[in-house]
Motif scaffolding. Structure first.
Motif, PDB file in Angstrom:
ATOM      1  N   SER A  41     -16.598   2.409   2.394  1.00 14.47           N
ATOM      2  CA  SER A  41     -15.361   3.082   1.984  1.00 14.47           C
ATOM      3  C   SER A  41     -15.666   4.271   1.089  1.00 14.47           C
ATOM      4  O   SER A  41     -15.040   5.337   1.202  1.00 14.47           O
ATOM      5  CB  SER A  41     -14.442   2.097   1.242  1.00 14.47           C
ATOM      6  OG  SER A  41     -13.988   1.081   2.097  1.00 14.47           O
ATOM      7  N   LEU A  84      -9.422   7.955  -6.142  1.00 14.27           N
ATOM      8  CA  LEU A  84      -9.484   6.828  -5.224  1.00 14.27           C
ATOM      9  C   LEU A  84     -10.843   6.158  -5.287  1.00 14.27           C
ATOM     10  O   LEU A  84     -10.946   4.933  -5.319  1.00 14.27           O
ATOM     11  CB  LEU A  84      -9.202   7.305  -3.793  1.00 14.27           C
ATOM     12  CG  LEU A  84      -9.318   6.218  -2.698  1.00 14.27           C
ATOM     13  CD1 LEU A  84      -8.386   5.071  -2.984  1.00 14.27           C
ATOM     14  CD2 LEU A  84      -9.036   6.831  -1.331  1.00 14.27           C
ATOM     15  N   LEU A  85     -11.892   6.940  -5.326  1.00 15.85           N
ATOM     16  CA  LEU A  85     -13.226   6.353  -5.393  1.00 15.85           C
ATOM     17  C   LEU A  85     -13.460   5.634  -6.709  1.00 15.85           C
ATOM     18  O   LEU A  85     -14.148   4.624  -6.764  1.00 15.85           O
ATOM     19  CB  LEU A  85     -14.286   7.435  -5.191  1.00 15.85           C
ATOM     20  CG  LEU A  85     -14.740   7.628  -3.744  1.00 15.85           C
ATOM     21  CD1 LEU A  85     -15.756   8.735  -3.658  1.00 15.85           C
ATOM     22  CD2 LEU A  85     -15.320   6.344  -3.195  1.00 15.85           C
ATOM     23  N   VAL A 143     -14.523  12.626   3.614  1.00 13.13           N
ATOM     24  CA  VAL A 143     -13.186  13.224   3.672  1.00 13.13           C
ATOM     25  C   VAL A 143     -13.092  14.393   2.705  1.00 13.13           C
ATOM     26  O   VAL A 143     -12.636  15.486   3.058  1.00 13.13           O
ATOM     27  CB  VAL A 143     -12.095  12.176   3.352  1.00 13.13           C
ATOM     28  CG1 VAL A 143     -10.753  12.856   3.100  1.00 13.13           C
ATOM     29  CG2 VAL A 143     -11.958  11.171   4.490  1.00 13.13           C
ATOM     30  N   VAL A 144     -13.529  14.175   1.470  1.00 17.12           N
ATOM     31  CA  VAL A 144     -13.483  15.241   0.467  1.00 17.12           C
ATOM     32  C   VAL A 144     -14.301  16.444   0.927  1.00 17.12           C
ATOM     33  O   VAL A 144     -13.858  17.591   0.868  1.00 17.12           O
ATOM     34  CB  VAL A 144     -13.997  14.740  -0.890  1.00 17.12           C
ATOM     35  CG1 VAL A 144     -14.146  15.896  -1.883  1.00 17.12           C
ATOM     36  CG2 VAL A 144     -13.051  13.693  -1.472  1.00 17.12           C
ATOM     37  N   LYS A 190     -17.010   7.094   3.260  1.00 13.70           N
ATOM     38  CA  LYS A 190     -15.931   7.726   4.022  1.00 13.70           C
ATOM     39  C   LYS A 190     -15.111   8.648   3.131  1.00 13.70           C
ATOM     40  O   LYS A 190     -14.731   9.754   3.544  1.00 13.70           O
ATOM     41  CB  LYS A 190     -15.039   6.656   4.644  1.00 13.70           C
ATOM     42  CG  LYS A 190     -15.679   5.924   5.815  1.00 13.70           C
ATOM     43  CD  LYS A 190     -14.711   4.944   6.446  1.00 13.70           C
ATOM     44  CE  LYS A 190     -15.328   4.262   7.664  1.00 13.70           C
ATOM     45  NZ  LYS A 190     -14.375   3.346   8.338  1.00 13.70           N
ATOM     46  N   GLU A 191     -14.829   8.198   1.910  1.00 13.60           N
ATOM     47  CA  GLU A 191     -14.063   9.047   0.998  1.00 13.60           C
ATOM     48  C   GLU A 191     -14.836  10.320   0.664  1.00 13.60           C
ATOM     49  O   GLU A 191     -14.269  11.414   0.590  1.00 13.60           O
ATOM     50  CB  GLU A 191     -13.732   8.283  -0.285  1.00 13.60           C
ATOM     51  CG  GLU A 191     -12.986   9.096  -1.333  1.00 13.60           C
ATOM     52  CD  GLU A 191     -11.595   9.521  -0.861  1.00 13.60           C
ATOM     53  OE1 GLU A 191     -11.009  10.408  -1.487  1.00 13.60           O
ATOM     54  OE2 GLU A 191     -11.102   8.962   0.135  1.00 13.60           O
ATOM     55  N   TRP A 198     -18.840  16.808  -2.445  1.00 16.65           N
ATOM     56  CA  TRP A 198     -19.460  15.527  -2.106  1.00 16.65           C
ATOM     57  C   TRP A 198     -20.773  15.331  -2.848  1.00 16.65           C
ATOM     58  O   TRP A 198     -21.253  14.231  -2.954  1.00 16.65           O
ATOM     59  CB  TRP A 198     -19.813  15.401  -0.639  1.00 16.65           C
ATOM     60  CG  TRP A 198     -18.996  16.034   0.384  1.00 16.65           C
ATOM     61  CD1 TRP A 198     -17.859  16.745   0.246  1.00 16.65           C
ATOM     62  CD2 TRP A 198     -19.270  15.999   1.783  1.00 16.65           C
ATOM     63  NE1 TRP A 198     -17.421  17.148   1.452  1.00 16.65           N
ATOM     64  CE2 TRP A 198     -18.252  16.722   2.412  1.00 16.65           C
ATOM     65  CE3 TRP A 198     -20.279  15.432   2.551  1.00 16.65           C
ATOM     66  CZ2 TRP A 198     -18.216  16.885   3.781  1.00 16.65           C
ATOM     67  CZ3 TRP A 198     -20.242  15.591   3.912  1.00 16.65           C
ATOM     68  CH2 TRP A 198     -19.216  16.306   4.514  1.00 16.65           C
ATOM     69  N   LYS A 203     -12.362   7.984   9.680  1.00 15.62           N
ATOM     70  CA  LYS A 203     -11.667   6.698   9.604  1.00 15.62           C
ATOM     71  C   LYS A 203     -12.179   5.715  10.647  1.00 15.62           C
ATOM     72  O   LYS A 203     -12.180   4.504  10.408  1.00 15.62           O
ATOM     73  CB  LYS A 203     -10.163   6.907   9.782  1.00 15.62           C
ATOM     74  CG  LYS A 203      -9.487   7.565   8.591  1.00 15.62           C
ATOM     75  CD  LYS A 203      -7.989   7.740   8.839  1.00 15.62           C
ATOM     76  CE  LYS A 203      -7.302   8.348   7.630  1.00 15.62           C
ATOM     77  NZ  LYS A 203      -5.844   8.568   7.867  1.00 15.62           N
ATOM     78  N   THR A 256     -16.501  12.555  -7.773  1.00  9.18           N
ATOM     79  CA  THR A 256     -15.679  11.789  -6.854  1.00  9.18           C
ATOM     80  C   THR A 256     -14.207  12.057  -7.091  1.00  9.18           C
ATOM     81  O   THR A 256     -13.833  12.964  -7.793  1.00  9.18           O
ATOM     82  CB  THR A 256     -16.002  10.290  -6.993  1.00  9.18           C
ATOM     83  OG1 THR A 256     -15.265   9.570  -6.045  1.00  9.18           O
ATOM     84  CG2 THR A 256     -15.695   9.769  -8.379  1.00  9.18           C
ATOM     85  N   THR A 257     -13.362  11.242  -6.450  1.00 10.97           N
ATOM     86  CA  THR A 257     -11.925  11.363  -6.596  1.00 10.97           C
ATOM     87  C   THR A 257     -11.394  10.134  -7.330  1.00 10.97           C
ATOM     88  O   THR A 257     -12.116   9.133  -7.517  1.00 10.97           O
ATOM     89  CB  THR A 257     -11.245  11.443  -5.224  1.00 10.97           C
ATOM     90  OG1 THR A 257     -11.489  10.208  -4.532  1.00 10.97           O
ATOM     91  CG2 THR A 257     -11.802  12.599  -4.408  1.00 10.97           C
TER      92      THR A 257
END
Length: 255
Positions: free
Chosen positions: A63, A249-250, A70-71, A66-67, A25, A143, A246-247
């Motif tokens: 968002s 998705l991000l 999660v990571v 939150k991502e 993160w 979430k 990041t991922t």
């Protein structure tokens, strides 16, 4: 307001665009924190004709947070779930229960050193077996996070995210962990080691009279403390690491 929000979002997008997909993160929350604090603190009532655009930008930033969480939570759970995740990590290794630890030197004297070591190893193994179950509960807490929760984490103390998890997941994790740990204690031999130890310690004057431990409760609480310690470690990286990571998705979220 629209220009300001769009500029902030664009700045975050440019920073995140070159991110390392599988990293922690670390810089992610740092970058989101630095670029979005003003926007998240803006009252929605200030948005007039640009209200829809402003809300979209706020939603996008939340968002992203939150991502990131999660990571980070997945990485924390993964680190404690592997073999030696607890046992070989000095920060979270589960020690012998205090009543038994107090008899440490006497146990060595009475030839129980090896048995004590095997017992300590076994309770750490039980925690490692239970830990993977934490992921779903942590992710669900993320979430259901509100915008206010996100603002409190972004603007809060260094352990704000960890305290959010502690507040919203402790009871569920405890309920989930305990039966698994109870079962694991039997499978890895902890219960047997404990019974052998207490039988032998019972013969030691004074010390033997004080051995009365609810082993599943003890290991469960120690396992939870260890998990939250690792979450705090990930959060520390979030606050201090300046690199944006990041991922995929991000990357999509912040295009």
């Amino acid at each position: 307001m629209k220009i300001k929000a769009t500029a902030i979002t664009l700045g975050i997008a440019l920073t995140l665009g070159t991110a390392n997909v599988m990293a922690d993160w670390g810089g992610l929350l740092k970058d989101i924190q630095e670029n979005s604090k003003t926007l998240l603190n803006s009252s929605l009532s200030e948005a007039t004709s640009d209200k829809t655009s402003t809300n979209l930008d706020i939603a996008t930033i939340v968002s992203g947070l939150k991502e990131a969480l999660v990571v980070g939570s997945q990485r924390a759970v993964s680190s404690v779930s592997q073999t030696d995740g607890y046992l070989k990590n000095a920060a979270i290794r589960i020690p012998l229960p205090p009543q038994i630890e107090k008899a440490g030197s006497l146990m060595r004297q009475y030839g129980m050193g090896s048995l004590a070591d095997e017992f300590e190893t076994s309770i750490n193994r039980a925690a490692e077996k239970a830990a993977p179950q934490a992921t779903d509960i942590l992710v669900n807490a993320i979430k259901t996070m509100s915008i206010d929760d996100a603002k409190n984490i972004l603007n809060g103390a260094d352990n704000a995210a960890t305290e959010y998890f502690r507040k919203h997941t402790s009871d569920q994790l405890r309920t989930l962990f305990k039966p698994t740990i109870d079962e694991s204690l039997d499978k890895v031999g902890s219960t047997q080691y404990y019974n052998q130890l207490t039988d032998k310690i019972a013969d030691i004057p004074v010390v033997g009279k004080n051995i009365n431990i609810n082993l599943p409760d003890y290991v469960t609480e120690q396992a939870l403390d260890g998990l939250f310690t690792m979450l705090a470690s990930e959060e520390k990286k979030i606050r201090e690491n300046p690199a944006a990571r990041t991922t995929e998705l991000l990357k999509t979220v912040f295009q």
